[in-house]
Design an enzyme around this catalytic site. Structure first.
Site, short mmCIF file in Angstrom:
data_model
loop_
_atom_site.label_atom_id
_atom_site.label_comp_id
_atom_site.label_asym_id
_atom_site.label_seq_id
_atom_site.Cartn_x
_atom_site.Cartn_y
_atom_site.Cartn_z
N CYS A 54 0.93 -0.96 0.02
CA CYS A 54 -0.18 -0.07 0.05
C CYS A 54 0.90 1.21 -0.01
CB CYS A 54 -0.87 0.01 1.19
SG CYS A 54 -2.17 1.28 1.38
N CYS B 193 -3.53 3.46 9.54
CA CYS B 193 -2.12 3.03 10.33
C CYS B 193 -1.73 3.91 11.21
CB CYS B 193 -0.83 2.98 8.79
SG CYS B 193 -1.80 1.92 7.57
N CYS C 216 7.90 3.85 5.82
CA CYS C 216 6.92 3.89 4.74
C CYS C 216 7.62 3.76 3.33
CB CYS C 216 6.02 5.09 4.66
SG CYS C 216 7.03 6.64 4.74
FE1 SF4 Z 1 -1.19 2.81 2.74
FE2 SF4 Z 1 -1.21 2.96 5.55
FE3 SF4 Z 1 1.06 3.26 3.80
FE4 SF4 Z 1 -0.85 5.15 4.16
S1 SF4 Z 1 0.48 4.51 5.77
S2 SF4 Z 1 -0.07 4.48 2.12
S3 SF4 Z 1 -2.72 3.70 4.14
S4 SF4 Z 1 -0.05 1.49 4.25
#
Ligand code: SF4
Length: 257
Positions: free
Chosen positions: A144, A230, A253
């Site tokens: 994601c 998240c 991330c």
């Molecule tokens: Fe996806 Fe969570 Fe990453 Fe946002 S923080 S891009 S919702 S996995």
């Protein structure tokens, strides 16, 4: 036209001429030159004040330098606006932000002499749900983040030689040795981290001094702000980032690794 421009949303209306020109004449420098620039600047700028780091980047790269912001607060955008008025501020608009985060973005845009670019993923959340199934963030947050953060950042940076991020040494173990100027080899860009050695107290003092916009959630028990699926509140004594991807063994991330 570079594909990245198709996704940029210039909130002042339309795609800026400067961006079009930059793309048209392809001013992005070879990565070998950028690596050498970063290496040469490090001895001088290690531990330098944030303003000096930003000044070097703005002077060296001009319109080929941008600042990224997660809009947890407007500190880095404010610093950059003082040093380089008109600088581009890149915000990754994942479509899954808290309204409070979007409010900080709007305040930055309304109160500072900067150009805010909200960069969106290729797919809407609904389109992503259709292709990968709903709530991908609950099953595969790396995938994601790759779709909604990493790819958009790489697309946004395509027309820049250097970018700034608000990351700090104290935030995670992986950031403990951050340098103010570095070469982002994965992206072939110079990366500057003007706040690398700032403490929480330094950030708080800057916010107070300049009345900088701050995400309201930071006063409501959240220690670090990301996308709403998240991010949870942290308990007293917990690491501020413990509320990010709390159900997973994931601390980054993918933007800063
Ligand atoms: Fe996806 Fe969570 Fe990453 Fe946002 S923080 S891009 S919702 S996995």
């Amino acid at each position: 036209m570079h594909a990245s421009l198709l996704r940029e949303v210039d909130r002042n209306g339309g795609i800026a001429v400067t961006t079009l020109m930059r793309s048209a004449v392809n001013l992005v420098a070879p990565t070998s030159e950028l690596a050498e620039l970063a290496r040469a600047a490090q001895p001088t700028l290690d531990g330098a004040p944030a303003e000096a780091v930003l000044e070097w980047a703005a002077d060296t790269f001009g319109p080929r330098f941008c600042v990224t912001s997660s809009m947890a607060d407007g500190v880095l955008a404010h610093l950059a606006s003082r040093v380089a008025p008109g600088v581009d501020i890149v915000f990754l608009d994942t479509g899954l932000h808290f309204p409070q985060t979007l409010r900080v973005r709007d305040q930055v845009e309304a109160t500072m002499p900067v150009r805010v670019l909200s960069i969106q993923p290729v797919q809407t959340v609904g389109q992503q749900d259709g292709q990968y199934g709903p709530r991908l963030f609950n099953r595969d947050p790396d995938a994601c983040c790759a779709l909604r953060k990493v790819e958009p950042l790489e697309r946004a940076l395509a027309d820049y030689d250097a970018w700034a991020a608000g990351v700090r040494r104290g935030e995670t173990a992986a950031r403990a040795n951050l340098r103010e100027v570095d070469f982002d080899a994965g992206r072939g860009k110079v990366k500057v981290s003007p706040l690398a050695r700032w403490s929480d107290a330094d950030v708080a003092a800057y916010i107070e001094r300049y009345d900088v916009p701050v995400n309201e959630l930071l006063n409501q028990g959240y220690g670090s702000i990301g996308c709403w699926p998240c991010t949870r509140k942290v308990k007293p004594g917990e690491d501020p980032r413990a509320g990010r991807w709390a159900a997973f063994d994931k601390t980054e991330c993918g933007l800063h690794v």
